[in-house]
Scaffold this motif. Structure first.
Motif, mmCIF file in Angstrom:
data_model
loop_
_atom_site.group_PDB
_atom_site.id
_atom_site.type_symbol
_atom_site.label_atom_id
_atom_site.label_comp_id
_atom_site.label_asym_id
_atom_site.label_seq_id
_atom_site.Cartn_x
_atom_site.Cartn_y
_atom_site.Cartn_z
ATOM 1 N N UNK A 215 0.800 -1.142 0.069
ATOM 2 C CA UNK A 215 0.017 0.174 -0.015
ATOM 3 C C UNK A 215 1.019 1.397 -0.026
ATOM 4 N N UNK A 216 0.505 2.136 -0.841
ATOM 5 C CA UNK A 216 1.190 3.412 -0.794
ATOM 6 C C UNK A 216 2.789 3.352 -1.375
ATOM 7 N N UNK A 217 2.851 2.386 -2.088
ATOM 8 C CA UNK A 217 4.149 2.154 -2.356
ATOM 9 C C UNK A 217 4.212 2.817 -3.944
ATOM 10 N N UNK A 218 5.439 3.273 -4.503
ATOM 11 C CA UNK A 218 5.747 3.854 -5.479
ATOM 12 C C UNK A 218 5.914 2.722 -6.819
ATOM 13 N N UNK A 219 5.288 2.790 -7.925
ATOM 14 C CA UNK A 219 5.335 2.095 -9.097
ATOM 15 C C UNK A 219 6.057 2.847 -10.224
ATOM 16 N N UNK A 220 7.057 2.103 -10.765
ATOM 17 C CA UNK A 220 7.935 2.629 -11.857
ATOM 18 C C UNK A 220 7.433 1.759 -13.055
ATOM 19 N N UNK A 221 6.968 2.830 -14.158
ATOM 20 C CA UNK A 221 6.488 1.861 -15.451
ATOM 21 C C UNK A 221 7.510 2.114 -16.408
ATOM 22 N N UNK A 222 7.848 1.245 -17.269
ATOM 23 C CA UNK A 222 8.666 1.638 -18.381
ATOM 24 C C UNK A 222 8.132 1.088 -19.711
ATOM 25 N N UNK B 172 3.662 9.856 -1.704
ATOM 26 C CA UNK B 172 3.733 9.515 -0.315
ATOM 27 C C UNK B 172 5.111 9.589 0.185
ATOM 28 N N UNK B 173 6.090 9.868 -0.841
ATOM 29 C CA UNK B 173 7.419 10.146 -0.442
ATOM 30 C C UNK B 173 7.745 11.489 0.401
ATOM 31 N N UNK B 174 6.642 12.385 0.085
ATOM 32 C CA UNK B 174 6.396 13.724 0.840
ATOM 33 C C UNK B 174 5.963 13.590 2.291
ATOM 34 N N UNK B 175 5.734 14.526 2.780
ATOM 35 C CA UNK B 175 5.061 14.613 4.347
ATOM 36 C C UNK B 175 3.693 14.005 3.961
ATOM 37 N N UNK B 176 3.088 13.543 5.087
ATOM 38 C CA UNK B 176 1.715 12.862 5.043
ATOM 39 C C UNK B 176 0.496 13.719 4.690
ATOM 40 N N UNK B 177 0.729 15.051 4.844
ATOM 41 C CA UNK B 177 -0.585 15.711 4.346
ATOM 42 C C UNK B 177 -0.391 16.146 2.811
ATOM 43 N N UNK C 207 12.366 4.722 -28.829
ATOM 44 C CA UNK C 207 11.314 3.922 -28.318
ATOM 45 C C UNK C 207 11.337 3.949 -26.808
ATOM 46 N N UNK C 208 11.747 4.812 -25.941
ATOM 47 C CA UNK C 208 11.572 4.599 -24.642
ATOM 48 C C UNK C 208 10.816 5.739 -23.761
ATOM 49 N N UNK C 209 9.819 5.301 -23.013
ATOM 50 C CA UNK C 209 8.991 6.299 -22.272
ATOM 51 C C UNK C 209 8.916 5.617 -20.695
ATOM 52 N N UNK C 210 8.425 6.392 -19.754
ATOM 53 C CA UNK C 210 8.164 5.807 -18.681
ATOM 54 C C UNK C 210 7.427 6.949 -17.436
ATOM 55 N N UNK C 211 6.750 6.430 -16.748
ATOM 56 C CA UNK C 211 6.243 7.106 -15.702
ATOM 57 C C UNK C 211 6.092 6.423 -14.258
ATOM 58 N N UNK C 212 5.387 7.130 -13.277
ATOM 59 C CA UNK C 212 5.412 6.706 -12.132
ATOM 60 C C UNK C 212 4.022 7.031 -11.247
ATOM 61 N N UNK C 213 3.983 6.449 -10.126
ATOM 62 C CA UNK C 213 2.449 6.663 -9.429
ATOM 63 C C UNK C 213 2.810 5.975 -8.225
#
Length: 882
Positions: free
Chosen positions: A438-445, A816-821, A844-850
């Motif tokens: 939960x609340x973990x960062x996902x990196x998509x390539x 969620x790497x920032x402060x809780x608020x 041909x490369x692209x990426x995003x995260x959430x």
């Protein structure tokens, strides 16, 4: 294009020596296709079902022709949201850059539950049928202002048949002894009105009659929490009647030859029904039989004999059998049968009866809207003419096989789908882990294309959703492949278009797709159109917005020709454009780019430099809306889990200040309809359909309108002579005889010339005005006759609030790497992430995260896009959140 025309030339001149007139006709057809380019749209949304109060995030892709190159033909897309009553309740205009655009629709709290349609088109596309606009269904429930669930059925007893609607609250409590008003809508026209009461269990019964059978019931009542509720019940969807259509390949059945017979079983709701078709001869022997797929489409072979009687019998999946009308079996004529199963070649066989055999040529042309890819001829000296068409130079998508005689008259036609793997965009999407917390960062390539590609740059968009919160994963809904390769060339409603391009066995999907083309109408081409190269288009391609109208001699209908017209921005009075009106007084300012609800002034002077001119504006009239198919009832009930989850999430948004609370109940109560509003009122809801109304008798003792109205209307206050909405504390829109004017004009309008004033504040009334109705409206209707108006209308000048471009908002992305608020205290998002503008680089490369939310389950990443060569692609990536 050149390589396709070269293919044609080879077939015409190697061995056939085609007549020059035929070659000229095909050249004209090709020129006509170039002058009438087919523009297509696909709209990716973050998902396909929502609840009132949520936001629809979307990305648009505009392409040209069968090759799907990104379009620069148009610079503006029109986006509309159509409700279950077939009304446009939201509309936007978005700017395109190289065929790409994005936006968002904030769904009002008071939208009625139901199946909505998102419609997209360009001005250029209006030259064709609205059937070819892009449309996708969106399920919208309402748990904000409508907490009522329904369960709809059809029951029959000794008193007749009844539409039975069970009403209960979200908490499961019945809605007893409640008066419910109903209207019967037939294509938007109200054909019957009435009222009934629910019984002690909350059951409402509406008797089925000839007037309401198969039509929409619009129910209005007050819920136990005193909120007005509107429901639309599609009676055709309750127990649909099955109708079977027989559709021979090419349109004809020829006796003594093998024929391919398509058939389609549809319910009155427009959805397919599983059905078995049997063909019986005079001895009641079965000579042909097939069963439809789950979408109600099937095909079977049929070899009819001359002078034999046949019977077609359809048996639905529930065992009910009926005799279907027998199509005409021709003893003379032509028929068509195709074989598209070979990977390299398409086989077309033309069958002729003996009387049609001659030395004259029969031509077969494979084309897309008249743009030919292949042409060949054979002498009609044999009964069976077989054409072998190489697929190599035919682009992926729907092309049309047309059989023509020596005078280029079409005899037989049939759409066909060709697919080349190399025409599809290769996408490889990976995440940095297989599962997340939960609340973990996902990196998509992303890796687009391969090393041999001439370019690997592409435009992409990505949606990430929590599947555990969605009842409908939309696997079979419209996607970029179905929209651009199939939907854009087929007429009418297509059920589950994404099914043909979903993951799985493509051979099965291609077979089902062929059944679709065999049974569904397509975009036919009129070969006579190529003779009319200079036909004027009613709608031109737009690079920007336009403001247009007419200059007329004051107080008259006659034009004031060659007048000098200026368009002035009220934000900067030193900034203006000028033009000269035509001989008939027409003027136009085009290729404008301005924000929504921008304010302008238009001034005009005649050839003598005088301002004795009336200025009238040409209103934008939306294209016609056709009836919806595939609609559902009881959506609040069907999607109850999503509705309850959204209510919890809304509480979080309200606490973060990202969403306003629901509107106060007493501000949406509709007051009684006044009867003295003139029938020529320009109120789009109809004369008198307003929250409050005043007539001239109630105004005549006041000297100015702002004095007459101050303190007279609930929810309206005046500041500096301008009316404001107490709810939004923003200026209300004034509509004077159908013309949008500024609020400060009230003081200049003579009370003696006003017939009525209507106040629209409830969204049931304001929705039809789109963005203009966001803060409520005051509708002013003048008394008939314009003599008095000249006393207070400035000569040769007009102010207006124009519909402009909608600026997209930024999708809120908690970090969620920032402060809780920085994030939610309890993260309950359904759409986890929305990324409308992804672009792959030259490699041909692209990426995003959430970040994931506070809810575990299976998450889905949906990637769609297109590259500079017109290759389109789609990929899905699923991962688990613990």
């Amino acid at each position: 294009m050149l390589k396709y025309l070269h293919t044609i030339a080879v077939f015409f001149w190697v061995g056939f020596a085609c007549a020059q007139s035929i070659e000229e006709r095909l050249e004209k057809s090709s020129q006509h296709a170039a002058a009438n380019q087919q523009e297509k749209i696909y709209v990716q949304t973050d998902r396909n079902n929502y609840t009132a109060g949520e936001t629809v995030w979307y990305k648009t892709y505009n392409t040209i022709g069968i090759n799907n190159f990104l379009s620069t033909l148009s610079g503006i897309n029109y986006i509309e949201l159509i409700d279950p009553k077939n009304r446009i309740v939201m509309d936007q205009r978005i700017q395109l850059g190289y065929g790409l655009g994005s936006g968002n629709l904030v769904l009002a709290d008071t939208l009625i539950e139901g199946t909505y349609r998102l419609r997209a088109y360009t001005n250029w596309m209006r030259n064709d049928s609205t059937d070819y606009f892009y449309e996708k269904p969106l399920v919208i429930t309402n748990g904000r202002t409508d907490n009522i669930l329904t369960k709809t059925d059809l029951i029959t007893n000794e008193k007749g048949s009844f539409v039975a609607i069970q009403l209960e609250t979200v908490q499961g409590n019945a809605v007893p002894k409640t008066s419910v008003r109903f209207e019967v809508s037939d294509g938007g026209e109200i054909v019957q009105k009435g009222s009934e009461r629910t019984d002690e269990t909350g059951l409402l019964l509406v008797k089925v009659t000839e007037k309401n059978q198969g039509k929409d019931l619009i129910l209005t009542f007050t819920s136990p929490d005193k909120r007005p509720v509107t429901k639309v019940i599609h009676t055709a969807a309750i127990k649909p009647k099955i109708v079977v259509q027989i559709l021979p390949e090419g349109g004809y059945i020829l006796a003594g030859e093998l024929n391919n017979i398509g058939f389609k079983a549809l319910g009155s709701n427009g959805l397919g029904a599983i059905t078995t078709l049997e063909i019986l001869n005079a001895k009641q022997e079965v000579v042909g039989s097939a069963k439809t797929n789950h979408l109600g489409m099937g095909s079977t072979s049929f070899f009819p004999l001359a002078n034999e009687n046949y019977e077609f019998r359809a048996t639905s999946d529930d065992g009910q059998a009926e005799i279907v009308e027998v199509p005409v079996i021709h003893a003379q004529g032509l028929s068509l049968i195709t074989n598209n199963n070979n990977a390299d070649k398409l086989f077309v066989q033309v069958n002729l009866s003996e009387d049609r055999m001659s030395d004259k040529p029969i031509f077969v042309v494979l084309h897309h809207l008249g743009n030919p890819f292949y042409a060949s001829k054979q002498s009609a000296a044999r009964k069976n003419l077989v054409f072998s068409i190489p697929k190599e130079n035919i682009p992926s998508g729907i092309s049309t096989i047309t059989v023509l005689d020596e005078s280029m008259k079409p005899l037989l036609e049939r759409p066909i789908y060709i697919e080349h793997v190399q025409d599809l965009l290769s996408l490889n999407t990976t995440a940095n882990q297989n599962s997340y917390g939960l609340r973990e960062k996902v990196d998509v390539s992303l890796l687009v294309g391969n090393e041999k590609d001439s370019t690997r740059q592409s435009a992409l968009s990505a949606s990430v959703i929590n599947l555990s919160k969605l009842r409908d994963t939309a696997d079979y809904q419209s996607n970029i492949l179905s929209a651009l390769l199939v939907e854009s060339d087929l007429q009418g409603f297509i059920e589950q278009p994404g099914y043909y391009f979903s993951a799985g066995d493509r051979v099965v999907k291609l077979a089902d797709l062929d059944k679709l083309l065999l049974t569904q109408g397509w975009r036919k081409y009129d070969w006579n159109q190529s003779d009319d190269q200079n036909r004027e288009k009613l709608f031109e391609a737009e690079q920007g917005l336009s403001i247009k109208g007419y200059t007329k001699k004051i107080g008259r209908k006659a034009a004031a020709p060659l007048s000098e017209v200026q368009l002035i921005s009220t934000d900067d009075f030193t900034s203006f454009l000028d033009t000269i009106s035509s001989e008939d007084g027409y003027f136009e300012f085009k290729d404008l780019l301005f924000a929504d609800s921008a304010k302008f002034m238009i001034s005009a002077k005649n050839q003598k430099g005088k301002n004795n001119i009336d200025i009238t504006l040409e209103e934008f009239i939306p294209p016609a809306i056709h009836s919806a198919y595939g609609t559902q009832n009881d959506l609040n009930t069907l999607y109850l889990d999503e509705l309850i989850a959204s209510k919890r999430f809304f509480n979080q948004l309200e606490q973060k200040g990202l969403m306003s609370k629901t509107i106060d109940i007493d501000e949406v109560v509709v007051t009684r309809k006044q009867q003295k509003v003139p029938e020529y009122s320009r109120n789009l809801n109809g004369p008198g359909n307003a929250d409050q109304s005043l007539t001239w008798e109630e105004l005549e003792k006041f000297s100015t309108l702002d004095m007459a109205l101050n303190g007279r209307f609930a929810g309206v206050y005046f500041q500096g002579g301008i009316p404001y909405n107490t709810r939004s504390r923003a200026p209300m829109q004034i509509v004077w005889d159908g013309m949008y004017v500024e609020g400060d004009m009230l003081s200049s309008i003579s009370v003696q010339d006003v017939a009525s004033i209507e106040i629209l504040r409830n969204v049931n009334y304001t929705a039809v005005y789109g963005q203009f109705g966001s803060n409520g409206l005051i509708i002013i209707t003048s008394k008939r006759g314009s003599e008095g108006r000249m006393n207070y209308i400035p000569k040769g000048i007009l102010s207006l609030t124009a519909k402009g471009l909608s600026a997209p908002k930024t999708f809120y992305k908690p970090t969620y790497e920032a402060p809780v608020d920085e994030g939610f205290s309890n993260d309950l998002r359904t759409t986890i992430h929305w990324e409308p503008f992804l672009a792959s680089d030259e490699n041909g490369k692209a990426s995003f995260d959430f970040f994931t939310s506070d809810e575990s389950g299976r998450y889905r990443v949906i990637i769609e896009g297109i590259d500079l060569n017109g290759r389109i692609g789609r990929q899905i990536l699923d991962f688990n959140v613990r």
